[in-house]
Every structure is written in structure tokens, then in C-alpha cells.
Design a protein around this motif. Structure first.
Motif, PDB file in Angstrom:
ATOM      1  N   GLU A   1       0.835  -1.212   0.000  1.00 52.97           N
ATOM      2  CA  GLU A   1       0.000   0.000   0.000  1.00 52.97           C
ATOM      3  C   GLU A   1       0.864   1.254   0.000  1.00 52.97           C
ATOM      4  O   GLU A   1       0.535   2.261  -0.657  1.00 52.97           O
ATOM      5  CB  GLU A   1      -0.910  -0.012   1.230  1.00 52.97           C
ATOM      6  N   LYS A   2       2.006   1.212   0.700  1.00 51.83           N
ATOM      7  CA  LYS A   2       2.870   2.383   0.814  1.00 51.83           C
ATOM      8  C   LYS A   2       3.830   2.523  -0.357  1.00 51.83           C
ATOM      9  O   LYS A   2       4.368   3.593  -0.597  1.00 51.83           O
ATOM     10  CB  LYS A   2       3.692   2.299   2.111  1.00 51.83           C
ATOM     11  N   SER A   3       4.058   1.436  -1.124  1.00 50.99           N
ATOM     12  CA  SER A   3       5.094   1.426  -2.149  1.00 50.99           C
ATOM     13  C   SER A   3       4.700   2.271  -3.358  1.00 50.99           C
ATOM     14  O   SER A   3       3.547   2.285  -3.793  1.00 50.99           O
ATOM     15  CB  SER A   3       5.363  -0.012  -2.607  1.00 50.99           C
ATOM     16  N   SER A   4       5.689   2.963  -3.916  1.00 48.60           N
ATOM     17  CA  SER A   4       5.477   3.709  -5.164  1.00 48.60           C
ATOM     18  C   SER A   4       5.730   2.831  -6.380  1.00 48.60           C
ATOM     19  O   SER A   4       5.440   3.233  -7.511  1.00 48.60           O
ATOM     20  CB  SER A   4       6.419   4.918  -5.206  1.00 48.60           C
ATOM     21  N   LEU A   5       6.299   1.636  -6.171  1.00 52.45           N
ATOM     22  CA  LEU A   5       6.621   0.739  -7.284  1.00 52.45           C
ATOM     23  C   LEU A   5       5.534  -0.291  -7.542  1.00 52.45           C
ATOM     24  O   LEU A   5       5.499  -0.883  -8.627  1.00 52.45           O
ATOM     25  CB  LEU A   5       7.938  -0.011  -6.995  1.00 52.45           C
TER      26      LEU A   5
END
Length: 542
Positions: free
Chosen positions: A489-493
Motif C-alpha cells: 500500500e505504501k510502495s510507489s513501485l
């Protein structure tokens, strides 16, 4: 055990290239992306001994030889700043490939990360391509490849020798001499018109006209008149008769790009032309016979447009007498170096500086700096080949009069903003013992870790290695399953199945023929969540 790497290479290549039956000739390869002698970009070395018998492959300044696929002449890297002491490529643990760097040998970086001792790469990483920088002088792309094309097969006007492009060439050769309509699918900027021209130029109509038109750029009310012709006085403004593009292409090929944008009445008329070989000019009373091969292209998901009532299914069936799929540039990273140099050469010739690509001084600095070369192969290229051409033009013009290419801060930031992730090191130890047939010990469960200790790239590699099974990934990384959800959920990838649009899921479902495992590999989301979305969209009773 010695056959394991070869078997896994073929399996991974089958997934990476969408083939049901793997080729027995899949092997790791090294392709030159940057070199002090720019004319060597694109040369390749197949590490066939790794796939064949599980032996070690060595790479140094003096050996082995690189060559362009299908070419006879071959040379070692030859740069005097590279060590004579070779780096080694050998089978690693559990089907991986291990790179071993001697302590006093050539400095090797994976992207910007130095390799100390050894480092292993999964087959998924090899399928995507791993940039290796040697001594700040040479950049190689480590990837999977098949045997090179035979001399005389020709490139059909397409730059590059990657497996995906090779398959496009093979498809062009299969269909070029047949009088069937061809539908070319691919993302915007991927080179669909170039493929259409290859179909025309290598078929029996090569001496006839090739007429190209972009339907998406035409005013909708004028499409029918432009395609089929118009009689004088047929409508206000029709002050004279026009033959139309179909009659202009008589005896040759008509290429319709963005065919998915054709208005409904034009779709009906196209279907009539394909069925009868006749066109009705706007305002005309009698049909006109035409002899035209129709090649069309789209970046739209036509099946979804049919479902939405925007495109006629019978027309799709007639247009797709044979389908060609042009891969996006991010899936053929081994071709980025040769393509960049091809476009750069065109710009240098225009500025009178083409001599910069004929450097022969062995101690010269690379005209294409290694840091820039790594950025080029890591960038995701949403605009595909068209965007690469524009970047090459910007770099050449912006560096006019300078001995090397210079990247301004804005372009550097752009290339970094959409960079594909580098592999996360799986080993950083002294060189391991030689490969043998002894069974691998069972992996022990990793110690429990804090979610904050797991970086984005490590998470991505873990998910890919576990085929996006969240429970298995959590066990591999030593964190809880709930933490996996939180990190995604937090990842930009990364993204979740809930982030996927219905159109993207539907397109992938049809392209993968409903194979959920293939869809997971392509979309890179949880299999369980993807199955739920597929059911919700009514695509299958999974």
C-alpha cells in the motif's frame, strides 16, 4: 543439477516472451550498451556454456569475443582499463545465475551498486535485463536471448536483435507474401507503422503504393470521404470529386493507424470493402473496384470496445486475418543501446558531427557516459521508441560541440523518475565453491524482521520470486502477511488488483487466454485478489 539452469532458463523465457513451448536454445547473454568505441554498441555474447552443461563463463579485457548477431567479425571488449583477470558467470543456487568478481579485478556495478565477492540474479531478473557497469567504461546488459539470426535473414528495416523483435520479424516474413489483412497491435510509439511498411516491402505489392493514414487524427465527419472518395456536390464544400485513399493505394497497401477510432458508418464500409473489394464514394451511386491490401494498427483494446458497443466484432474478425504484436520498449531492453545509437547517428549527421561515433583511441572516454547508458536501459519508456528518438535528439543537440553527451538536470530527473527497479543483492560474500552435483540444503526460515527493514526493491524481488503469493513472500522476507499488505500500500513501485482498471484486466485476460498465472506474471498483483476481480468482471468462473 547441471541441467537445472538450462531447464529453468527455458521455462522463464517462455513466461517472459509468452510462448507455450520454450525454445531449447534460451541462454544468458551480454549485450554492449556503452563502450569507448561507440560503433560496438549492440554487439552480443551468448553465454551458451551455462545453459548447455552448467559450466563457468569468464569475461575479461581479452576474451571472449563479442559480435553483432549474424555477423562474422568478433572482438573482445578490449578496453585497456578492464582487468585481464576475468569475472565469472556460473550457475547459482536454485536455478539462479551467479556473478563472481575477483577482489583485485575489474570493478563491477549493478546499476550504481558495486558488486563485492559475488551476486546472484533470478531468472525473472535476467528476463527483464540487468545493467552491469565495468570500470566506469563499459556497460553490458545481462539478459536472456536465443541463438542469433542467421546471416542473410536481414533486419527488415528494424533496429535491434532482441528476442521479442526477432519474433516480429519472423511473423512479418510469414505473412508478407500472403494476400490477407494484417492487424498490428502495440502501444503508442512502439513502431507499428514501421512493421506495416515491412509487410508491404517484403510482399508481392512492394512496387505498388504504400498509403498511410492515422484515423485518430482525422475529423470524424471527413473520414468516409477521405477513405472512399467523394463525388462533386455530395455535400457542402465538396467542390470537386476526389478519388479517396483506397483508390490511391490501388495495387499496393493501405495502412490505417488507430483503426479503433473509426466511426460506426466507416466500420460498416470497411467491412464491405473487405468482403467485396468495392468502395462506394460519398455521394456516388455505383461501387468502384479496388485492389488493396489492408494493414491496420491499434493501441486500443478492441475486444473491450466491442463489449462497450464502440467497435463491430465482424470487422475485427476480418481485419485480423493475421495479428502481429509489437512489444513495448521496456520489454526489449537489449535493443535500447542500438536504437539510441541509431537515432544519435542521424542527429550527428545533421549537425556534421558523425565522426564522434568512429572513435578508435583505446583510452578515449565513452561518448555515451556509463551513468547515462544505465539510466537509458533502466527507464520504463512510456512513449516507447518515439520517446527514445526524441531523447536522443535532445541529448545530441544539447551536447553539440562537446566531446561527450551531457545530461541536464531536468532530463536526468525524468529518467530517474520512471526507472525500473534494480535487483536486490541476494549474496554478498567471497566467491563460493565451484559448481557441483551435490544437493542444495533446504532454506531455513529467515529471522523475524521489522517491516521498516524491508526496502521497496527487496519487496518487489520477493514478490516476483514467489509468483506474487503474499503468504510465501511474507515467509521469505521474515515479516507478517499483514505487513506485506501495508508495504504494498505504501510502495510507489507496486499496485494492488484493486488499482487495475476493468479495461486493463479484460485486455490481459484475453491476451493470456484466461491463464491466471500468466496474468499474475504480467500484471504483478496478488493471484487471489486478481481471481476475485476476474470473477467480478464476469470474465470467467474461476
Amino acid at each position: 543439477m547441471q541441467k537445472k539452469l538450462s531447464d529453468d532458463l527455458n521455462t522463464t523465457a517462455a513466461h517472459a516472451y509468452g510462448r507455450e513451448r520454450p525454445s531449447p536454445r534460451t541462454t544468458p547473454a551480454l549485450t554492449i550498451v556503452s563502450h569507448p568505441r561507440p560503433q560496438r554498441v549492440g554487439e552480443r555474447l551468448l553465454l551458451e556454456m551455462l545453459a548447455a552443461v552448467g559450466r563457468t563463463a569468464s569475461l575479461s579485457r581479452n576474451a571472449p569475443d563479442f559480435s553483432l548477431p549474424g555477423a562474422g567479425m568478433a572482438l573482445p571488449l578490449g578496453d585497456p582499463f578492464l582487468s585481464r583477470k576475468p569475472v565469472q558467470f556460473e550457475p547459482g543456487t536454485r536455478g539462479r545465475l551467479r556473478l563472481v568478481v575477483p577482489e583485485d579485478g575489474t570493478q563491477v556495478r549493478v546499476g550504481t551498486q558495486p558488486v563485492r565477492g559475488s551476486r546472484e540474479f533470478t531468472l525473472e531478473e535476467l528476463a527483464a535485463g540487468v545493467p552491469l557497469e565495468l570500470a566506469g567504461r563499459v556497460v553490458l546488459l545481462l539478459h536472456l536471448a536465443h541463438a542469433p539470426e542467421l546471416p542473410g535473414e536481414g533486419d527488415l528495416g528494424m533496429v535491434g536483435h532482441g528476442e521479442r523483435l526477432r519474433r516480429v520479424r519472423e511473423d512479418v516474413r510469414r505473412v508478407a507474401d500472403l494476400n490477407v489483412p494484417v492487424l498490428i497491435r502495440g502501444e503508442t510509439g512502439s513502431g507499428k507503422e514501421l512493421v506495416a511498411r515491412a509487410v508491404h516491402q517484403h510482399g508481392p505489392r512492394r512496387d505498388g503504393p504504400f498509403v498511410s493514414v492515422n484515423l485518430g487524427a482525422m475529423p470524424r465527419e471527413l473520414v468516409a470521404a477521405e477513405l472512399f472518395g467523394v463525388q462533386k456536390g455530395a455535400y457542402t464544400g465538396a467542390t470537386q470529386a476526389r478519388a479517396g485513399l483506397f483508390r490511391s493505394a490501388h495495387g499496393g497497401t493501405l495502412f490505417l493507424d488507430e483503426v479503433g477510432e473509426a466511426p460506426p458508418e466507416v466500420q460498416v464500409a470497411l467491412l464491405r470493402v473487405l468482403e467485396t473489394g468495392e468502395v462506394f464514394p460519398v455521394g456516388g451511386q455505383a461501387p468502384v473496384r479496388v485492389d488493396v491490401r489492408l494493414v491496420t494498427a491499434t493501441d486500443a483494446h478492441l475486444e473491450e470496445r466491442i463489449h462497450q458497443g464502440l467497435f463491430k466484432a465482424p470487422l475485427l474478425h476480418r481485419l485480423a486475418g493475421f495479428e502481429l504484436h509489437v512489444p513495448p520498449l521496456r520489454e526489449r531492453r537489449e535493443d535500447i543501446g542500438p536504437l539510441f545509437m541509431y537515432f544519435a547517428r542521424q542527429e550527428l549527421e545533421a549537425t556534421g558531427e558523425a565522426w564522434r561515433l568512429t572513435a578508435s583511441e583505446p583510452q578515449a572516454e565513452p561518448w555515451l557516459p556509463t551513468s547515462l547508458a544505465v539510466r537509458l536501459v533502466r527507464y520504463a519508456w512510456p512513449g516507447n521508441v518515439r520517446q527514445l528518438r526524441n531523447v536522443a535528439r535532445q541529448l545530441v543537440i544539447g551536447s553539440r560541440g562537446l566531446p561527450h553527451l551531457r545530461v541536464d538536470a531536468r532530463l536526468e530527473q525524468e529518467l530517474d523518475s520512471a526507472a525500473l527497479p534494480l535487483p536486490v543483492p541476494t549474496l554478498s560474500v567471497l566467491p563460493p565453491p565451484a559448481f557441483d552435483d551435490t544437493p542444495e540444503p533446504e532454506e531455513t526460515t529467515p529471522p523475524r524482521r521489522k517491516p521498516s527493514d524491508v526496502g521497496e526493491q527487496e519487496l518487489l524481488v520477493g514478490l516476483r520470486s514467489c509468483a506474487w503469493d503474499l503468504k510465501a513472500t511474507a515467509e521469505r522476507l521474515g515479516i507478517s502477511r499483514a505487513s506485506i499488505y501495508m508495504l504494498i500500500e505504501k510502495s510507489s513501485l507496486l499496485r494492488t488488483a484493486g488499482d487495475l482498471s476493468p479495461e486493463e484486466i479484460s485486455r490481459c485476460f484475453h491476451e493470456c487466454q484466461g491463464d491466471l498465472d500468466k496474468m499474475v506474471q504480467r500484471l504483478e498483483v496478488s493471484k487471489r485478489a486478481l481471481r476475485r476481480r476476474v470473477r467480478e468482471l464476469g470474465l470467467a468462473s474461476a
